[in-house]
Design a protein around this motif. Structure first.
Motif, PDB file in Angstrom:
ATOM      1  N   GLU A   1     -27.763  -8.290 -10.819  1.00 49.53           N
ATOM      2  CA  GLU A   1     -27.012  -7.096 -11.227  1.00 49.53           C
ATOM      3  C   GLU A   1     -27.052  -6.047 -10.110  1.00 49.53           C
ATOM      4  OE1 GLU A   1     -25.520  -6.625 -14.207  1.00 49.53           O
ATOM      5  OE2 GLU A   1     -26.341  -8.199 -15.481  1.00 49.53           O
TER       6      GLU A   1
ATOM      7  N   ARG B   1     -29.177 -12.953 -13.037  1.00 48.28           N
ATOM      8  CA  ARG B   1     -27.939 -12.354 -12.521  1.00 48.28           C
ATOM      9  C   ARG B   1     -28.358 -11.198 -11.632  1.00 48.28           C
ATOM     10  NH1 ARG B   1     -24.128 -12.160 -17.989  1.00 48.28           N
ATOM     11  NH2 ARG B   1     -24.246 -14.401 -18.410  1.00 48.28           N
TER      12      ARG B   1
ATOM     13  N   ARG C   1     -31.101  -4.112 -19.009  1.00 46.96           N
ATOM     14  CA  ARG C   1     -30.278  -4.702 -17.961  1.00 46.96           C
ATOM     15  C   ARG C   1     -31.205  -5.155 -16.848  1.00 46.96           C
ATOM     16  NH1 ARG C   1     -25.328  -5.613 -17.282  1.00 46.96           N
ATOM     17  NH2 ARG C   1     -24.698  -4.198 -18.916  1.00 46.96           N
TER      18      ARG C   1
HETATM   19 MG    MG Z   1     -22.783  -8.731 -17.219  1.00 46.42          MG
END
Ligand code: MG
Ligand code: ATP
Length: 438
Positions: free
Chosen positions: A142, A140, A151
């Motif tokens: 981000e 992803r 993250r």
């Molecule tokens: Mg998320």
């Protein structure tokens, strides 16, 4: 493993880019290295932890009746056009074009792909229900990758998907999975609390995030300490079985009647009713998310199963994620001190470190080699030409649950010193006693 021969690049200095304890310690103890923004290589020590977490997640998924498979990381865009998510997903999706100009993507999640696989293969209610899962890398893009593996852009996720004939069946699958989650987190030494989450377009209360407390968490959370007192692993009286509808019901009641809420769902009036000594509040990290979404994918993707009366029904589905790589950081956030990591026994890369304080001393060497021969792959043998102080510091930093310290005076008397990392407790023992304790 012999530390003198190992690839465990520890750092003396605190890396400037790391803002939180777990990220700092993962870099300092040589668990990971960043290779691009939000993308990490797992070095031997970190990889062992990742595999241990993965194993516990897998065992609990298998125990609740989920079946493991493995879907690819690269997916065709067509599948996502069928569900309508190809455009909706936005910039978090990494889009790729192959040499034939076909639109592909690196999977951020797998609802579409599992629905397509299911649609090809399952025709009848006789083959239902099913829970399928895999443990696979996701990507992803981000906006702000940060806090190391917490993250990342590329990260390892366990994602499961349930298929049921009706809502009642979907509820059972959901509860089984919730129980599997509580067991998983307890085995990882974490107090993860289920909190009602946004349930999206379908409504209802079947969406929970699993959150652990840590000062660097991204949201404010509140819960009743009652959650911490439940032994989810117990299978005896008062315990829970995946196979008993009554148990699952009782379990789900417990999970949903005790107070637990994230900031956006917090109810100050209900909170006041929790006894003050039982109120827990702080910042929270999400380590898992379970979600019932009905026919959101099975309907647009035309996935049907024949019911007993011959009619075609769209399976009722749910999806269930655990952030396996995030958990490595989360466990460290929950368990560390000034000196370094404190691994719970269940996920530790090595059960014990053997510290040879005087390499070249005949008694020390012989005792260490004998211990190492007995412990084998579960021990890290610090056989380096280093000062004792450096060995102590590295063992504390790497966080092995036990340290077996072998010095010349003790070795001459047939004794070692055994140290428990979590408590700092240390005491003399014979090598046999030490082996028996760990
Ligand atoms: Mg998320
Ligand atoms: P978040 O709100 O933290 O972005 P999410 O709602 O996007 O999470 P899900 O799609 O539910 O997450 O994914 C399931 C689990 O995967 C999450 O509970 C989390 O543990 C993990 N996860 C999600 N995004 C990341 C990421 N960027 N890096 C590491 N783990 C992640």
């Amino acid at each position: 493993m012999r530390l003198s021969r190992s690839f465990i690049p520890t750092l003396k200095e605190t890396p400037a880019e790391a803002q939180i304890a777990s990220h700092r310690l993962m870099l300092r103890a040589g668990l990971v290295r960043q290779t691009s923004a939000g993308i990490y290589a797992w070095l031997p020590l970190g990889f062992r932890v990742l595999k241990n977490i993965e194993r516990i997640v897998r065992e609990e998924q298998d125990a609740c009746g989920a079946q493991e498979l493995l879907m690819p990381t690269i997916q065709p865009a067509e599948l996502w056009r069928e569900s309508g998510r190809y455009e909706d997903y936005g910039d978090e999706m990494l889009r790729i074009t192959d040499r034939h100009e076909r639109d592909m993507l690196y999977g951020p999640t797998n609802e579409e792909m599992i629905t397509a696989l299911f649609r090809q293969s399952v025709q009848s209610y006789r083959e239902m229900p099913q829970i399928l899962y895999h443990i696979q890398w996701k990507f992803r893009d981000e906006v702000r990758p940060r806090f190391g593996v917490m993250r990342g852009r590329e990260f390892l996720m366990k994602d499961a998907y349930s298929f049921d004939m009706d809502y009642a069946g979907a509820v059972v699958s959901y509860r089984k999975m919730m129980l599997a989650y509580m067991r998983t987190f307890q085995r990882l030494g974490l107090k993860a609390i289920p909190m009602v989450a946004e349930s999206g377009p379908i409504g209802g209360d079947l969406s929970h995030e699993f959150i652990i407390l840590a000062p660097t968490g991204e949201s404010q959370v509140y819960y009743d300490a009652a959650f911490e007192e439940i032994d989810y692993l117990s299978r005896g009286a008062g315990g829970f079985s995946h196979d008993s509808a009554d148990d699952l019901h009782r379990f789900f009641q417990l999970m949903t009647t005790n107070y637990a809420a994230t900031d956006d769902k917090h109810d100050p009036v209900a909170w006041q009713k929790v006894a003050p000594e039982r109120r827990r509040e702080g910042r929270g990290i999400e380590v898992g998310h379970i979600f019932y979404f009905g026919t959101k994918y099975s309907r647009p993707m035309n996935c049907t199963v024949a019911a007993p009366d011959g009619s075609k029904v769209h399976p009722e589905m749910g999806s269930y994620g655990i952030g396996v790589s995030r958990l490595v950081g989360a466990v460290i956030e929950a368990s560390h001190d000034e000196a370094g990591i404190i691994w719970p026994d269940s996920v530790a890369p090595f059960k014990a470190a053997i510290l040879n304080l005087r390499r070249g001393d005949v008694a020390c060497d012989a005792m260490c080699e004998a211990l190492y021969a007995k412990l084998g792959a579960s021990a890290l043998y610090d056989d380096r030409e280093e000062r004792a102080g450096a060995k102590f510091a590295d063992a504390d930093l790497m966080g092995h649950p036990w340290q077996i310290i072998v010095g010349p005076r003790g070795a001459a008397a047939g004794k070692v010193e055994l140290k428990r990392r979590a408590t700092g407790e240390r005491g003399d023992a014979t090598p046999e006693e030490a082996l028996a304790r760990i």
